[in-house]
Design a protein around this motif. Structure first.
Motif, PDB file in Angstrom:
ATOM      1  N   LEU A  52      37.785  39.375  28.499  1.00  9.60           N
ATOM      2  CA  LEU A  52      36.372  39.723  29.137  1.00  9.60           C
ATOM      3  C   LEU A  52      36.039  39.837  30.635  1.00  9.60           C
ATOM      4  O   LEU A  52      35.607  40.666  31.142  1.00  9.60           O
ATOM      5  CB  LEU A  52      35.297  38.919  28.378  1.00  9.60           C
ATOM      6  CG  LEU A  52      35.045  39.029  26.865  1.00  9.60           C
ATOM      7  CD1 LEU A  52      34.048  38.074  26.383  1.00  9.60           C
ATOM      8  CD2 LEU A  52      34.648  40.638  26.583  1.00  9.60           C
ATOM      9  N   LEU A  71      30.531  44.031  22.994  1.00 11.92           N
ATOM     10  CA  LEU A  71      31.564  43.342  22.804  1.00 11.92           C
ATOM     11  C   LEU A  71      31.269  41.769  23.261  1.00 11.92           C
ATOM     12  O   LEU A  71      31.626  41.034  22.719  1.00 11.92           O
ATOM     13  CB  LEU A  71      32.837  43.904  23.105  1.00 11.92           C
ATOM     14  CG  LEU A  71      32.824  45.303  22.615  1.00 11.92           C
ATOM     15  CD1 LEU A  71      34.531  45.768  23.302  1.00 11.92           C
ATOM     16  CD2 LEU A  71      33.264  45.186  21.144  1.00 11.92           C
ATOM     17  N   GLU A  72      30.879  41.656  24.872  1.00 14.39           N
ATOM     18  CA  GLU A  72      30.614  40.462  25.364  1.00 14.39           C
ATOM     19  C   GLU A  72      29.970  39.640  24.698  1.00 14.39           C
ATOM     20  O   GLU A  72      29.732  38.434  24.394  1.00 14.39           O
ATOM     21  CB  GLU A  72      30.419  40.491  26.726  1.00 14.39           C
ATOM     22  CG  GLU A  72      30.421  39.310  27.662  1.00 14.39           C
ATOM     23  CD  GLU A  72      30.314  39.784  28.906  1.00 14.39           C
ATOM     24  OE1 GLU A  72      30.749  38.796  29.935  1.00 14.39           O
ATOM     25  OE2 GLU A  72      29.317  40.563  29.536  1.00 14.39           O
ATOM     26  N   ILE A  74      28.899  39.952  21.544  1.00 14.52           N
ATOM     27  CA  ILE A  74      29.175  39.379  20.051  1.00 14.52           C
ATOM     28  C   ILE A  74      30.157  37.835  20.397  1.00 14.52           C
ATOM     29  O   ILE A  74      29.837  37.044  19.720  1.00 14.52           O
ATOM     30  CB  ILE A  74      30.346  40.135  19.469  1.00 14.52           C
ATOM     31  CG1 ILE A  74      29.444  41.494  19.091  1.00 14.52           C
ATOM     32  CG2 ILE A  74      30.990  39.753  18.412  1.00 14.52           C
ATOM     33  CD1 ILE A  74      30.297  42.830  18.496  1.00 14.52           C
ATOM     34  N   TYR A  75      31.034  37.996  21.438  1.00 12.95           N
ATOM     35  CA  TYR A  75      31.847  36.700  21.625  1.00 12.95           C
ATOM     36  C   TYR A  75      31.108  35.693  22.331  1.00 12.95           C
ATOM     37  O   TYR A  75      31.299  34.473  21.905  1.00 12.95           O
ATOM     38  CB  TYR A  75      32.948  37.128  22.590  1.00 12.95           C
ATOM     39  CG  TYR A  75      33.915  35.783  22.713  1.00 12.95           C
ATOM     40  CD1 TYR A  75      35.051  35.857  21.563  1.00 12.95           C
ATOM     41  CD2 TYR A  75      34.132  35.196  23.674  1.00 12.95           C
ATOM     42  CE1 TYR A  75      35.890  34.860  21.690  1.00 12.95           C
ATOM     43  CE2 TYR A  75      35.108  34.121  23.691  1.00 12.95           C
ATOM     44  CZ  TYR A  75      35.836  34.107  22.723  1.00 12.95           C
ATOM     45  OH  TYR A  75      36.807  33.141  22.792  1.00 12.95           O
ATOM     46  N   ASP A 122      34.836  39.133  13.823  1.00 12.50           N
ATOM     47  CA  ASP A 122      34.171  39.418  15.095  1.00 12.50           C
ATOM     48  C   ASP A 122      35.201  39.310  16.188  1.00 12.50           C
ATOM     49  O   ASP A 122      34.900  40.240  16.995  1.00 12.50           O
ATOM     50  CB  ASP A 122      32.972  38.526  15.087  1.00 12.50           C
ATOM     51  CG  ASP A 122      31.739  38.592  14.308  1.00 12.50           C
ATOM     52  OD1 ASP A 122      31.632  39.878  13.860  1.00 12.50           O
ATOM     53  OD2 ASP A 122      31.021  37.582  14.094  1.00 12.50           O
ATOM     54  N   THR A 125      36.771  42.332  16.174  1.00  9.00           N
ATOM     55  CA  THR A 125      36.139  43.676  16.708  1.00  9.00           C
ATOM     56  C   THR A 125      36.237  43.603  18.163  1.00  9.00           C
ATOM     57  O   THR A 125      36.432  44.692  18.938  1.00  9.00           O
ATOM     58  CB  THR A 125      34.849  43.549  16.098  1.00  9.00           C
ATOM     59  OG1 THR A 125      34.719  43.764  14.609  1.00  9.00           O
ATOM     60  CG2 THR A 125      33.817  44.458  16.662  1.00  9.00           C
ATOM     61  N   VAL A 126      36.063  42.473  18.759  1.00  8.17           N
ATOM     62  CA  VAL A 126      35.782  42.343  20.178  1.00  8.17           C
ATOM     63  C   VAL A 126      37.289  42.571  20.791  1.00  8.17           C
ATOM     64  O   VAL A 126      37.433  43.373  21.826  1.00  8.17           O
ATOM     65  CB  VAL A 126      35.537  40.896  20.642  1.00  8.17           C
ATOM     66  CG1 VAL A 126      35.525  40.963  22.263  1.00  8.17           C
ATOM     67  CG2 VAL A 126      34.210  40.605  20.200  1.00  8.17           C
TER      68      VAL A 126
END
Length: 576
Positions: A52, A71-72, A74-75, A122, A125-126
């Motif tokens: 990231l 995406l960020e 989610i993580y 998840d 996905t990221v």
């Protein structure tokens, strides 16, 4: 041991079994939790935060930035809460497994597995999202350089080879300009890092760029076809039309000028289509134009070949006509000569005159065709069927002429053969007469005499006719056939009469052997009356034979068969 002792031992065994089951269940659950905990740690150890951090260096904006931020987020949620929640659930499962509520323990274990799966999903996905953004970043930056070079090359081609694109050049430059404008926007978005928006433009940009390249590759050949090759063919077709017209060639409905004008019209329409870069329609139009051009070339070739064939056919028909006319003339002369010796009943002279009229019509038609050729007023391709019909008429006349000629030549042979037959007939009648006279019959039946005289009279007339100065051959042949048939019948009647007379004589001798029977003698008297007075020999055989057969079975049949065998052994006295 007392009953109470047995019960106590049983309770101890059951308690031991339950304890063992609980112990094993706790151990198994602890192992499953340990594996899931290891899986959680492996997911947590993935250096996603580093990915990231590197993603932020791509200077993303717009849709791409929003995708990255999602995406960020989610993580970040996994870091702040997700991993800890999974660990707490693992602890909870271990705690519950220490008790005896196995159902609740299993439910908590299933939830732990589900949480781990969601955690992995998840992270995947990221990871996939970051991969896509990185690939877009690399692809778009590479595409910027590639497209920039491609547009420079296309612009150079349009400038250096502008004459090969004709009226399509302006539209090509317009399309290229629009693509360059779209490219500028694509490059800007790529530079700013808005790869999501850039991707939307790039998909269309790539497709339209490929389409432009195909057009630039195809149009020079199409333009050359429309601007050089087809006009050259048009000129050739026009010059050929003038030359053939001056040489006397004509075409059905004189369609060539109209067809050439239509080709020019279609060529201009196709040029307009080329100007608008609608190449599919251009190719369709070109196919149609080429078919029209080929049709005119074929018309020229067909008409030229037809002229050669017509000239050769006319020359051949002239010779054929002269032959049939001479043969017609020879037939008239031969027929006139033969009328001195033969009588003709089929109006052969009228038939020959009719052929003469048919030949005259063919000659007239050939003269008309030749005059049309001389005056340059005929279409050669339209003459073929009429000349074929002329040839068929000449062939029919010749065939009938040959048949008549052969029939005329056969006349002497037919007459000679007829004379020979008449001579045989005369000798046959004489032989029959001698045969009857040798039998010494008491008399001849009236019916037989009438028939004999009829045959001899007809034979006499036929002999007179065959020896006359002029002979009707058809009638002679007919009379020969009739007399021949009558003579056969006379011979049969004679044989029948003589056989009856001979059988009667033998029956009388057979009856004398049976004279002790009064009935036999009465039959002899009755039969002799028919034999000697009415000369009905068949009736006499019937009367006597019927009676004799009653005393000696099939005597009459045996006598008749014996007579016929003897006659066959002797052979025929006369055959005709």
């Amino acid at each position: 041991m007392t009953q109470i002792g047995h019960i106590i031992i049983g309770l101890i065994v059951v308690a031991a079994a339950i304890y063992l089951f609980i112990f094993v269940s706790q151990r198994l659950t602890a192992r499953k939790v340990a594996k899931l905990t290891v899986r959680r740690q492996e997911l947590k150890d993935i250096p996603m935060r580093d990915r990231l951090v590197n993603g932020r260096k791509m200077s993303l904006t717009g849709k791409s930035l929003k995708q990255f931020q999602a995406l960020e987020a989610i993580y970040s949620q996994l870091e702040s809460k997700g991993f800890d929640d999974v660990q707490e659930q693992a602890n909870k499962v271990l705690f519950e497994s220490q008790g005896i509520n196995f159902f609740k323990s299993n439910l908590e274990l299933k939830k732990l597995k589900t949480d781990i799966d969601l955690l992995a999903k998840d992270i995947d996905t990221v990871m996939q999202g970051l991969n896509d953004l990185e690939q877009l970043d690399h692809a778009h930056k590479a595409a910027v350089g590639e497209l920039e070079e491609k547009y420079k090359a296309l612009r150079k081609v349009l400038l250096s080879q502008s004459f090969t694109f004709g009226n399509a050049l302006d539209k090509l430059e317009e399309v290229l300009g629009n693509l360059e404008d779209d490219f500028s926007e694509f490059a800007r978005l790529t530079e700013e890092g808005d790869h999501a928006s850039a991707a939307d433009i790039y998909e269309t940009l790539a497709m339209e760029t490929n389409q432009l390249e195909e057009r630039i590759e195809q149009i020079p050949a199409l333009y050359e076809e429309l601007d050089v090759k087809i006009p050259a063919q048009q000129t050739e077709l026009q010059n050929t039309y003038v030359q053939m017209s001056e040489a006397g060639f004509r075409f059905a409905e004189d369609f060539i000028p109209t067809a050439l004008a239509e080709i020019e019209k279609q060529r201009k329409i196709t040029l307009d289509l080329l100007k608008e870069l609608t190449l599919k329609k251009v190719n369709e139009q070109l196919t149609s134009v080429h078919k029209q051009i080929d049709f005119i070339y074929e018309a020229y070739e067909t008409e030229y070949q037809a002229s050669t064939e017509v000239q050769e056919k006319i020359e051949s028909l002239r010779k054929y006509l002269d032959h049939t006319q001479r043969q017609n003339h020879d037939l008239l002369i031969e027929l006139d000569r033969l009328t001195q010796d033969y009588i003709f009943t089929k109006d052969e002279t009228a038939t020959i005159k009719n052929w003469e009229m048919m030949l005259f019509k063919v000659e007239k038609h050939l003269d008309e065709v030749q005059l049309g050729i001389t005056n340059h007023a005929v279409v050669f391709t339209t003459l073929g069927n009429a000349l074929i019909e002329d040839n068929a008429r000449l062939g029919m006349v010749e065939k009938e002429q040959m048949a008549l000629w052969q029939s005329l030549q056969d006349l002497p042979g037919i007459v000679k053969a007829s004379r020979n037959k008449v001579e045989l007939f005369i000798e046959g009648v004489r032989a029959i007469q001698r045969k009857v006279e040798r039998q010494g019959l008491p008399g001849i039946p009236e019916r037989y005499l009438v028939f004999f005289n009829q045959v001899t009279d007809m034979l006499g007339k036929l002999e007179q006719q065959i020896n006359s100065t002029r002979i009707n051959v058809d009638d002679v042949q007919r009379q020969v056939s009739i007399v021949g048939s009558d003579l056969d019948n006379l011979q049969a009647e004679t044989d029948k009469m003589l056989e009856a007379a001979a059988v009667m004589g033998r029956l009388v001798r057979k009856a004398n052997q049976l004279r002790e029977y009064p009935e036999i003698m009465r039959a002899v008297q009755a039969a002799q009356q028919q034999y000697n007075q009415t000369f009905d020999y068949e009736r006499a055989v019937q009367i006597l034979g019927t009676t004799v057969d009653r005393f000696e079975a099939n005597a009459t049949g045996n006598i008749r068969q014996q007579y016929r065998q003897e006659t066959a052994n002797l052979g025929q006295e006369f055959t005709f």
